[in-house]
Design a protein around this motif. Structure first.
Motif, PDB file in Angstrom:
ATOM      1  N   ARG A 241      19.932  17.304  -4.507  1.00  0.00           N
ATOM      2  CA  ARG A 241      18.940  16.966  -3.476  1.00  0.00           C
ATOM      3  C   ARG A 241      18.571  15.493  -3.560  1.00  0.00           C
ATOM      4  NH1 ARG A 241      15.240  21.448  -1.576  1.00  0.00           N
ATOM      5  NH2 ARG A 241      13.658  19.830  -1.636  1.00  0.00           N
ATOM      6  N   ARG A 242      18.427  14.984  -4.778  1.00  0.00           N
ATOM      7  CA  ARG A 242      18.052  13.575  -4.928  1.00  0.00           C
ATOM      8  C   ARG A 242      19.203  12.633  -4.546  1.00  0.00           C
ATOM      9  NH1 ARG A 242      13.121  12.591  -6.871  1.00  0.00           N
ATOM     10  NH2 ARG A 242      12.165  14.351  -7.937  1.00  0.00           N
ATOM     11  N   HIS A 243      20.415  12.988  -4.982  1.00  0.00           N
ATOM     12  CA  HIS A 243      21.545  12.089  -4.724  1.00  0.00           C
ATOM     13  C   HIS A 243      21.987  12.118  -3.270  1.00  0.00           C
ATOM     14  CE1 HIS A 243      23.424  10.602  -8.620  1.00  0.00           C
ATOM     15  NE2 HIS A 243      22.307  11.177  -8.999  1.00  0.00           N
TER      16      HIS A 243
ATOM     17  N   ALA B 105      10.432  22.383  -5.349  1.00  0.00           N
ATOM     18  CA  ALA B 105      10.088  21.394  -4.328  1.00  0.00           C
ATOM     19  C   ALA B 105       8.985  21.886  -3.402  1.00  0.00           C
ATOM     20  CB  ALA B 105      11.337  20.974  -3.533  1.00  0.00           C
ATOM     21  N   ASP B 126       7.458  11.932  -8.041  1.00  0.00           N
ATOM     22  CA  ASP B 126       8.696  11.376  -7.509  1.00  0.00           C
ATOM     23  C   ASP B 126       9.233  12.221  -6.345  1.00  0.00           C
ATOM     24  OD1 ASP B 126      10.370   9.241  -7.626  1.00  0.00           O
ATOM     25  OD2 ASP B 126      11.751  10.113  -9.074  1.00  0.00           O
ATOM     26  N   LEU B 127       8.318  12.784  -5.579  1.00  0.00           N
ATOM     27  CA  LEU B 127       8.711  13.604  -4.432  1.00  0.00           C
ATOM     28  C   LEU B 127       7.967  13.130  -3.186  1.00  0.00           C
ATOM     29  CD1 LEU B 127       8.720  17.068  -6.241  1.00  0.00           C
ATOM     30  CD2 LEU B 127      10.701  16.035  -5.101  1.00  0.00           C
ATOM     31  N   LEU B 213       8.315  20.034  -0.235  1.00  0.00           N
ATOM     32  CA  LEU B 213       8.469  18.629  -0.605  1.00  0.00           C
ATOM     33  C   LEU B 213       9.931  18.227  -0.459  1.00  0.00           C
ATOM     34  CD1 LEU B 213       6.189  18.596  -3.787  1.00  0.00           C
ATOM     35  CD2 LEU B 213       5.609  17.802  -1.489  1.00  0.00           C
ATOM     36  N   HIS B 214      10.160  16.939  -0.340  1.00  0.00           N
ATOM     37  CA  HIS B 214      11.517  16.412  -0.205  1.00  0.00           C
ATOM     38  C   HIS B 214      11.723  15.325  -1.255  1.00  0.00           C
ATOM     39  CE1 HIS B 214      12.792  18.294   3.652  1.00  0.00           C
ATOM     40  NE2 HIS B 214      11.499  18.433   3.810  1.00  0.00           N
ATOM     41  N   PRO B 215      12.984  15.022  -1.558  1.00  0.00           N
ATOM     42  CA  PRO B 215      13.217  13.891  -2.472  1.00  0.00           C
ATOM     43  C   PRO B 215      12.722  12.601  -1.838  1.00  0.00           C
ATOM     44  CG  PRO B 215      15.245  15.150  -2.064  1.00  0.00           C
ATOM     45  CD  PRO B 215      14.229  15.646  -1.099  1.00  0.00           C
ATOM     46  N   ALA B 287      19.428   8.122   0.794  1.00  0.00           N
ATOM     47  CA  ALA B 287      19.265   8.713  -0.535  1.00  0.00           C
ATOM     48  C   ALA B 287      19.959   7.866  -1.591  1.00  0.00           C
ATOM     49  CB  ALA B 287      19.824  10.131  -0.542  1.00  0.00           C
TER      50      ALA B 287
END
Lengths: 468, 468
Positions: A241-243, B105, B126-127, B213-215, B287
């Motif tokens: 999800r982060r990458h 998340a 960090d989200l 939540l999202h990255p 991203a």
């Protein structure tokens, strides 16, 4: 009474579209062959107005209606009961694509339009209709919405609910609500659209829908990754999800027992990471270029290997290889069928609770039914597992099911409740899980649901005995 | 009766949290200063159980309740009427972040949590909590959900509705429905969550919510582009969706009249493309890296220039420059206020119909009210325009509004109807648009809405006279 109703139905849709004789099992027998009903008649309207006439005729006669699309449901929600008094209303003739608006990125479809046809119509305009699931060759948009279908692209694009902007619905009174808006934003009153979606034909009959379209991605990349345990799979998901952000379009997980069944029954299929306890299928879409997608997925997998979440991985080098990897994933249910009768679950859990749930429930099942095999696979990105049980090898499977299915369900659903999960992630309630729902859902929620049903369908015309 | 009720309210929440004297205008006067009500009391419960006790006490006494969050609503839905008999229930003390689950998340927040505090709590992990709108420093999650708030990130992340997974709600009967699920998929019965969202406190009182939540994106890029007309803006949007996919997180449009007001009242702000008939603010998140985002946006703008959709463009070279561009966009409403009284609209249209709508409606307004200025700006990516009218320079504005507001609204809303749009995209109905809703919404939809209200709140305890 029945004769009068049949006359009224014939007047509404034409005598040729009121079926009462011959083999009607395509309508009366469900896809899993678990429910065989008997309808008063199968009625096949050709227009919204005809649907409204059918509803009014049934309401006046005190008959109830079961709406049906492609008859691919898994919980017995779309076939009539065995009373011979229900009208089976098939939407299959209402299968037109009414409009595509490219600039607005929307498509308006009739309820009986087959999902694959909707995908194709969008692709013809160089657009993506993202809903995708195993039954897409025969399931219909109306059924997808009535059950809020899920599938393999939910992680990125959401369930059927999230793709829908507007509905046309025939109410229990036989009125037509034209809510076919193509608007992204509309805050004018209660959300009737979402109330209808997922109500399984008990609050209204969906006759058409306006759905969102997305740009076709320039490139797609598919990979398999081997993980030592489910916790590692969850770490990989977080990392992905982060990458990849919104470029992450699929994240499926397959336990080794599931892939062993595939290897046994489909030995011709590839088996890229044979020793893995858990295999992740990861899909990345890119709006720009395949090279950038590949670079990102390779960097992700490299990081995951360095962190110890992934032991090994393979990237599909071509569209054909990507299809082959997906084919492995999609062959699990059929491999299960070929292995013999089994007990299916369609559960959802918070992603953070999945590893604990599985460890605990696997152990409980093993203690209660030694040698039984948990065939565990599903949409990990959505927290949705198909956590199925295959009896131990050598055990007579049907006898096992007859004797133990209720006990197995109790173990699984009690654990689901303990971890704040859901007993139906994407299949709905229908007839199969109705009692379970009544037992497990909050009484406050059940009271609200019953009040709404009573308010919108006071005569109980629409799919009685399902959901509620 | 009132005395008994006040006693019951004091018993429920403590005497210190039942306000009946002094200046209560922070609760009784709305943000736009259009509605000043008089409450029987302002009640500030500190827990869900206290909310439930307040509702039961009011229902027993036959008093009605107006729930209020940050009191930043624009349609008069959150202030009491002037009867002196309604209880104003402020959720402001229930402002805790109950939980953050990084692996799942999700974040669980009480209704009175300020939007900015929710964003900050997510960023600490960090989200990204993507809901973002002008009032974020004072509006609350409960109000955001009760009105299904929109804002600037809807194109990518959806409205408040799309970000919500589960709710805790106190019903009109004073029962607590705990629907605080963090599940991505849950098909167990009717969608009570979405029914409550957007119902503006008329079907239940939202006390807490579990949100997605999202990255956090690695990089964000903001650009201004000059377009010769609205059709070119729509072409640019289509192109941006194709080039950037889900990386396209913002697409705002500003007419030259809107930017002229900003230049007049905020001369210190930059004015990057002074000659443009229309200016697009475009935001791209990535991203991966800023260089890839920049490469993609540059390639998009180059293509748009080659196709003739864009005449000129500037890319922010730093975070500070990006903020300055957003600041220009966000200064429009304030510049309008400084210019004087004006008539606001919050409309949505199919993106494909926007250019025609604006051409036609601009002309009609110009004929009816020569010299009046349409201040047109908004979230083009969502089809949402703030299509406001400022009287002609030199005209006494308040007198113009008193005399012509209804006629202006009729012209605008008739045109909205003609193009299948919505009279409330993201602000809701409240008191302001209630009559308009009754006049324009389909009678079938209105009948369903009234039946649902009657079913869930038969005594009319919750925010009567709003929406319905």
């Amino acid at each position: 009474m029945s004769a009068t109703l049949l006359d009224a139905l014939r007047a509404a849709v034409g005598a040729a579209q009121v079926l009462t004789e011959g083999d009607l099992s395509a309508y009366e027998l469900d896809w899993r062959k678990r429910w065989r009903g008997k309808a008063l008649a199968v009625v096949r309207p050709g227009s919204t107005d005809e649907v409204a006439q059918v509803v009014r005729a049934c309401a006046a006669a005190g008959a109830s209606i079961v709406a049906q699309g492609g008859n691919t449901g898994l919980v017995g929600g779309g076939v009539p009961d065995d009373s011979g008094r229900q009208v089976l209303l098939s939407l299959s003739r209402m299968n037109r694509v009414r409009a595509i608006d490219s600039a607005n990125a929307t498509i308006t479809l009739e309820a009986g339009c087959v999902l694959k046809a909707a995908q194709d119509a969008a692709a013809d305009q160089d657009l993506l209709f993202p809903l995708s699931l195993a039954a897409e060759g025969s399931c219909t948009i109306g059924g997808n919405l009535a059950t809020n279908a899920g599938g393999t692209q939910v992680l990125r694009f959401g369930n059927a609910r999230d793709l829908c902007l507007g509905l046309e619905v025939v109410t229990a009174q036989g009125d037509v609500w034209n809510g076919l808006t193509g608007l992204r934003k509309d805050n004018t009153g209660y959300d009737l659209r979402d109330l209808m979606i997922g109500s399984e034909g008990t609050l209204g009959i969906i006759t058409a829908a306006t759905m969102k379209l997305h740009p076709l991605p320039a490139a797609q990349l598919t990979a398999f990754a081997a993980c030592g345990n489910l916790t590692a799979c969850v770490h990989l998901l977080e990392l992905a999800r982060r990458h990849l952000g919104a470029a992450l379009t699929g994240f499926e997980v397959m336990g080794s027992a599931a892939l062993e069944l595939v290897a046994r029954h489909f030995p011709q299929l590839p088996r890229p990471l044979p020793g893995a306890a858990w295999t992740v299928l990861l899909e990345c879409a890119d709006a720009h270029s395949e090279s950038q997608a590949r670079e990102r997925v390779e960097s992700l997998l490299q990081t995951a290997i360095e962190h110890g979440h992934v032991a090994d991985a393979v990237l599909a080098e071509s569209v054909a290889q990507a299809r082959a990897l997906w084919h492995v994933r999609e062959s699990i249910p059929l491999a299960q069928s070929l292995e013999g009768p089994n007990i299916k679950h369609d559960i959802a859990l918070p992603v953070s609770a999945i590893a604990s749930f599985v460890r605990r429930t696997d152990a409980t099942l093993q203690t209660a039914f030694p040698g039984s095999r948990v065939i565990n696979f599903g949409h990990l990105g959505d927290g949705n597992l198909h956590y199925n049980l295959q009896p131990a090898p050598g055990v007579q499977a049907q006898a096992f099911l007859d004797q133990h299915e209720a006990a197995v369900n109790r173990i699984v659903y009690d654990a689901v409740a303990l971890f704040d999960g859901s007993i139906s992630a994407e299949h709905g309630i229908g007839a199969l899980k109705r009692d379970e729902l009544h037992e497990r859902k909050s009484p406050v929620a059940m009271a609200m649901m019953k009040a709404i049903k009573q308010a919108l369908d006071p005569l109980g015309t629409l799919n009685p005995g399902r959901v509620l």
